[in-house]
Motif scaffolding. Structure first.
Motif, PDB file in Angstrom:
ATOM      1  N   GLN A   6       0.821  -1.216   0.000  1.00  0.00           N
ATOM      2  CA  GLN A   6       0.000   0.000   0.000  1.00  0.00           C
ATOM      3  C   GLN A   6       0.856   1.268   0.000  1.00  0.00           C
ATOM      4  OE1 GLN A   6      -3.594  -2.020   2.496  1.00  0.00           O
ATOM      5  NE2 GLN A   6      -3.871   0.123   1.976  1.00  0.00           N
ATOM      6  N   ILE A   7       1.733   1.334  -0.986  1.00  0.00           N
ATOM      7  CA  ILE A   7       2.556   2.521  -1.166  1.00  0.00           C
ATOM      8  C   ILE A   7       1.653   3.738  -1.344  1.00  0.00           C
ATOM      9  CG2 ILE A   7       4.253   3.649  -2.663  1.00  0.00           C
ATOM     10  CD1 ILE A   7       5.404   1.279  -1.118  1.00  0.00           C
ATOM     11  N   GLY A   8       1.945   4.808  -0.587  1.00  0.00           N
ATOM     12  CA  GLY A   8       1.133   6.020  -0.642  1.00  0.00           C
ATOM     13  C   GLY A   8       0.014   6.073   0.368  1.00  0.00           C
ATOM     14  N   LYS A   9      -0.063   5.105   1.276  1.00  0.00           N
ATOM     15  CA  LYS A   9      -1.123   5.065   2.287  1.00  0.00           C
ATOM     16  C   LYS A   9      -1.156   6.368   3.075  1.00  0.00           C
ATOM     17  CE  LYS A   9      -2.742   2.182   6.155  1.00  0.00           C
ATOM     18  NZ  LYS A   9      -4.057   1.832   5.587  1.00  0.00           N
ATOM     19  N   GLY A  10      -2.366   6.875   3.334  1.00  0.00           N
ATOM     20  CA  GLY A  10      -2.519   8.196   3.936  1.00  0.00           C
ATOM     21  C   GLY A  10      -2.434   8.254   5.448  1.00  0.00           C
ATOM     22  N   PHE A  11      -2.774   7.208   6.160  1.00  0.00           N
ATOM     23  CA  PHE A  11      -2.702   7.104   7.626  1.00  0.00           C
ATOM     24  C   PHE A  11      -3.636   8.064   8.360  1.00  0.00           C
ATOM     25  CE2 PHE A  11       1.290   5.198   6.247  1.00  0.00           C
ATOM     26  CZ  PHE A  11       1.209   3.994   6.923  1.00  0.00           C
ATOM     27  N   GLY A  12      -4.694   8.482   7.722  1.00  0.00           N
ATOM     28  CA  GLY A  12      -5.794   9.158   8.393  1.00  0.00           C
ATOM     29  C   GLY A  12      -5.406  10.265   9.332  1.00  0.00           C
ATOM     30  N   ARG A  13      -5.643  10.042  10.629  1.00  0.00           N
ATOM     31  CA  ARG A  13      -5.458  11.113  11.618  1.00  0.00           C
ATOM     32  C   ARG A  13      -3.997  11.367  11.965  1.00  0.00           C
ATOM     33  NH1 ARG A  13      -9.521   9.268  16.270  1.00  0.00           N
ATOM     34  NH2 ARG A  13      -8.595   7.260  15.715  1.00  0.00           N
ATOM     35  N   ILE A  14      -3.096  10.513  11.504  1.00  0.00           N
ATOM     36  CA  ILE A  14      -1.682  10.718  11.836  1.00  0.00           C
ATOM     37  C   ILE A  14      -1.110  11.700  10.813  1.00  0.00           C
ATOM     38  CG2 ILE A  14       0.543   9.617  12.234  1.00  0.00           C
ATOM     39  CD1 ILE A  14      -0.936   7.023  12.779  1.00  0.00           C
ATOM     40  N   SER A  15      -1.107  12.950  11.174  1.00  0.00           N
ATOM     41  CA  SER A  15      -0.755  14.003  10.236  1.00  0.00           C
ATOM     42  C   SER A  15       0.673  14.491  10.482  1.00  0.00           C
ATOM     43  CB  SER A  15      -1.733  15.174  10.376  1.00  0.00           C
ATOM     44  OG  SER A  15      -1.703  15.681  11.705  1.00  0.00           O
ATOM     45  N   GLY A  16       1.068  15.497   9.718  1.00  0.00           N
ATOM     46  CA  GLY A  16       2.362  16.143   9.915  1.00  0.00           C
ATOM     47  C   GLY A  16       3.534  15.218   9.668  1.00  0.00           C
ATOM     48  N   ASP A  17       4.617  15.473  10.390  1.00  0.00           N
ATOM     49  CA  ASP A  17       5.841  14.697  10.200  1.00  0.00           C
ATOM     50  C   ASP A  17       5.635  13.221  10.503  1.00  0.00           C
ATOM     51  OD1 ASP A  17       7.136  17.002   9.513  1.00  0.00           O
ATOM     52  OD2 ASP A  17       8.122  17.290  11.451  1.00  0.00           O
ATOM     53  N   ALA A  18       4.831  12.905  11.531  1.00  0.00           N
ATOM     54  CA  ALA A  18       4.632  11.495  11.903  1.00  0.00           C
ATOM     55  C   ALA A  18       4.030  10.704  10.745  1.00  0.00           C
ATOM     56  CB  ALA A  18       3.749  11.399  13.143  1.00  0.00           C
ATOM     57  N   GLY A  19       3.001  11.255  10.103  1.00  0.00           N
ATOM     58  CA  GLY A  19       2.393  10.571   8.967  1.00  0.00           C
ATOM     59  C   GLY A  19       3.317  10.507   7.768  1.00  0.00           C
ATOM     60  N   ALA A  20       4.053  11.588   7.515  1.00  0.00           N
ATOM     61  CA  ALA A  20       4.971  11.620   6.379  1.00  0.00           C
ATOM     62  C   ALA A  20       6.068  10.568   6.528  1.00  0.00           C
ATOM     63  CB  ALA A  20       5.582  13.006   6.239  1.00  0.00           C
ATOM     64  N   LEU A  21       6.573  10.401   7.746  1.00  0.00           N
ATOM     65  CA  LEU A  21       7.622   9.409   7.973  1.00  0.00           C
ATOM     66  C   LEU A  21       7.087   7.985   7.808  1.00  0.00           C
ATOM     67  CD1 LEU A  21       9.479  11.051  10.979  1.00  0.00           C
ATOM     68  CD2 LEU A  21      10.383  10.703   8.670  1.00  0.00           C
ATOM     69  N   LEU A  22       5.831   7.751   8.184  1.00  0.00           N
ATOM     70  CA  LEU A  22       5.230   6.434   7.955  1.00  0.00           C
ATOM     71  C   LEU A  22       5.142   6.131   6.467  1.00  0.00           C
ATOM     72  CD1 LEU A  22       2.299   6.409  10.551  1.00  0.00           C
ATOM     73  CD2 LEU A  22       4.500   5.248  10.744  1.00  0.00           C
ATOM     74  N   ARG A  23       4.737   7.124   5.686  1.00  0.00           N
ATOM     75  CA  ARG A  23       4.658   6.916   4.234  1.00  0.00           C
ATOM     76  C   ARG A  23       6.038   6.669   3.644  1.00  0.00           C
ATOM     77  NH1 ARG A  23       0.657  10.654   5.141  1.00  0.00           N
ATOM     78  NH2 ARG A  23       2.025  12.449   4.819  1.00  0.00           N
ATOM     79  N   GLU A  24       7.028   7.414   4.093  1.00  0.00           N
ATOM     80  CA  GLU A  24       8.379   7.262   3.578  1.00  0.00           C
ATOM     81  C   GLU A  24       8.965   5.907   3.943  1.00  0.00           C
ATOM     82  OE1 GLU A  24      11.675   8.371   1.416  1.00  0.00           O
ATOM     83  OE2 GLU A  24       9.723   9.364   1.575  1.00  0.00           O
ATOM     84  N   GLN A  25       8.645   5.409   5.133  1.00  0.00           N
ATOM     85  CA  GLN A  25       9.187   4.136   5.591  1.00  0.00           C
ATOM     86  C   GLN A  25       8.802   2.986   4.671  1.00  0.00           C
ATOM     87  OE1 GLN A  25      11.370   3.372   7.975  1.00  0.00           O
ATOM     88  NE2 GLN A  25      11.227   1.223   7.361  1.00  0.00           N
ATOM     89  N   ARG A  26       7.678   3.085   3.993  1.00  0.00           N
ATOM     90  CA  ARG A  26       7.219   1.986   3.158  1.00  0.00           C
ATOM     91  C   ARG A  26       8.201   1.703   2.019  1.00  0.00           C
ATOM     92  NH1 ARG A  26       2.782   1.108   5.747  1.00  0.00           N
ATOM     93  NH2 ARG A  26       1.898  -0.567   4.536  1.00  0.00           N
ATOM     94  N   TYR A  27       8.844   2.735   1.499  1.00  0.00           N
ATOM     95  CA  TYR A  27       9.869   2.502   0.476  1.00  0.00           C
ATOM     96  C   TYR A  27      11.074   1.784   1.086  1.00  0.00           C
ATOM     97  CZ  TYR A  27       7.235   5.934  -2.264  1.00  0.00           C
ATOM     98  OH  TYR A  27       6.245   6.605  -2.941  1.00  0.00           O
ATOM     99  N   THR A  28      11.458   2.198   2.285  1.00  0.00           N
ATOM    100  CA  THR A  28      12.592   1.557   2.962  1.00  0.00           C
ATOM    101  C   THR A  28      12.296   0.087   3.233  1.00  0.00           C
ATOM    102  OG1 THR A  28      13.165   3.665   3.994  1.00  0.00           O
ATOM    103  CG2 THR A  28      14.109   1.685   4.974  1.00  0.00           C
ATOM    104  N   THR A  29      11.052  -0.211   3.614  1.00  0.00           N
ATOM    105  CA  THR A  29      10.676  -1.601   3.881  1.00  0.00           C
ATOM    106  C   THR A  29      10.704  -2.425   2.596  1.00  0.00           C
ATOM    107  OG1 THR A  29       9.353  -0.936   5.785  1.00  0.00           O
ATOM    108  CG2 THR A  29       8.881  -3.096   4.839  1.00  0.00           C
ATOM    109  N   VAL A  30      10.290  -1.853   1.478  1.00  0.00           N
ATOM    110  CA  VAL A  30      10.391  -2.569   0.200  1.00  0.00           C
ATOM    111  C   VAL A  30      11.853  -2.879  -0.115  1.00  0.00           C
ATOM    112  CG1 VAL A  30      10.015  -2.415  -2.294  1.00  0.00           C
ATOM    113  CG2 VAL A  30       8.228  -1.664  -0.712  1.00  0.00           C
ATOM    114  N   ARG A  31      12.742  -1.919   0.169  1.00  0.00           N
ATOM    115  CA  ARG A  31      14.171  -2.202  -0.033  1.00  0.00           C
ATOM    116  C   ARG A  31      14.620  -3.370   0.842  1.00  0.00           C
ATOM    117  NH1 ARG A  31      14.393   3.462  -0.907  1.00  0.00           N
ATOM    118  NH2 ARG A  31      14.666   3.943   1.305  1.00  0.00           N
TER     119      ARG A  31
END
Length: 371
Positions: free
Chosen positions: A10-35
């Motif tokens: 689910q690359i690009g997942k929005g994470f709903g109420r987790i906004s700001g830097d916390a949500g952005a880092l969750l989205r970014e982590q998904r690429y790292t996990t694929v690596r």
């Protein structure tokens, strides 16, 4: 044959109420996990990586996200099979058609857009995919596996995204049904599934890999990929979960009745994880406290808000009880002390909203004192 089974990136997942830097880092982590998935595939010398649907969270992701996903996969140069799921179904216009137009798909990456066998390892491995062509399918798209012809002596692997009938916990989504005896009826050596976000053996030779990067508080045993060894056709596979998650999601409940319980909460949070920066916590608090204990609790929560990657607090069940010491602390504050005394009497008389009013008065007074 050796397979790495994963799903629900689910690359690009929005994470709903987790906004700001916390949500952005969750989205970014998904690429790292694929690596990390690619690294594991190389480390274990697998014949193919199977991604059982929902590679992408939506059809409207920017082209840059599609390119970044493929770049994250580049660490494994063997075969990848990407199955369209309910979030990224093989529509007439989809992420899959866009990638084809962009010309970015490497030769070793195979979108499984049609229900037909894909052959690997010199035709010794046959992957039977059941791609979704819309978000919800009423029929079992794995039914064609039963009569599918594959080379003699080939290992038969099914690949699907949906809900295994009669097996998932009550309340689980029932879209895109998959027969619970499909592996037997289709003579599969293994059925690789996606959609359920936890790692789960759901039926004989039938597994959900779960999402490799935990993405919710309620997921059951997420954060893995599955290393699947099939010695030969007809022999049960050996399935080994490999941990991949970076972030860990927790749910906790605590009843607070005084200062000692506040200290206890602080101790429990300290014991939660060795690395708070990788932890997300949904904390439910109930009980009854005086205003001094509530102030101490707020201080503890503020400290942990800064330490944890994300903290969500539900304190709707925590009710203030103004004590004599609280009233003494408000002495000299004029109408605030008078209002607090009256609200305390109303609370004692059982007035239903008095406790909430005390809490709001307390919060406003604290903000005023802090400037």
């Amino acid at each position: 044959m050796r397979i790495l089974h994963t799903a629900d990136w689910q690359i690009g997942k929005g994470f709903g109420r987790i906004s700001g830097d916390a949500g952005a880092l969750l989205r970014e982590q998904r690429y790292t996990t694929v690596r990390r998935v690619a690294e594991l595939a190389t480390e274990h010398a697998v014949d193919v990586v199977l991604v059982a649907g929902d590679v992408f969270d939506s059809q409207t992701l920017p082209d840059a996200a599609l390119r970044r996903t493929l770049e994250a996969m580049a660490g494994f140069t063997g075969a990848w099979v990407l199955l369209p799921g309910n979030h990224d179904a093989a529509l007439a216009e989809s992420v899959w058609t866009r990638m084809a137009r962009l010309g970015v798909l490497p030769a070793n990456v195979h979108p499984a857009l049609h229900p037909e066998p894909l052959l690997f390892a010199g035709d010794r491995l046959a992957v039977l995919p059941a791609p979704l062509t819309r978000r919800h399918e009423p029929e079992d798209l794995t039914e064609w596996f039963d009569a599918a012809s594959t080379p003699p002596g080939a290992v038969r692997i099914g690949l699907a995204h949906g809900s295994v009938t009669n097996r998932l916990p009550e309340g689980a989504a029932a879209h895109n049904p998959i027969a619970d005896d499909r592996s037997e009826r289709a003579r599969l050596d293994y059925l690789a599934l996606g959609d359920w976000h936890g790692t789960l053996e759901i039926a004989p030779r039938t597994w959900y890999a779960g999402t490799p990067e935990t993405d919710g508080f309620r997921s059951r045993d997420p954060g893995h990929v599955l290393l699947v060894d099939v010695p030969e056709p007809g022999v049960s596979p050996t399935v080994t979960p490999l941990e991949t998650t970076h972030y860990r999601w927790y749910q906790r409940h605590m009843s607070i009745g005084g200062a000692a319980d506040v200290d206890g909460l602080d101790a429990r949070l300290s014991a939660l994880t060795d690395d708070p920066s990788r932890a997300l916590l949904r904390l439910t608090i109930d009980g009854s406290v005086d205003l001094a204990a509530r102030a101490a609790l707020d201080e503890v929560l503020a400290r942990w808000q800064a330490r944890l990657h994300y903290l969500e607090v539900d304190d709707a069940g925590l009710h203030p009880q103004a004590s004599d010491a609280d009233l003494a602390a408000f002495e000299g504050s004029g109408f605030v002390a008078d209002a607090l005394a009256e609200l305390r009497e109303r609370q004692r008389a059982g007035e239903p909203h008095a406790a909430d009013a005390i809490q709001r008065l307390y919060a406003a007074y604290q903000q005023l004192r802090e400037g």
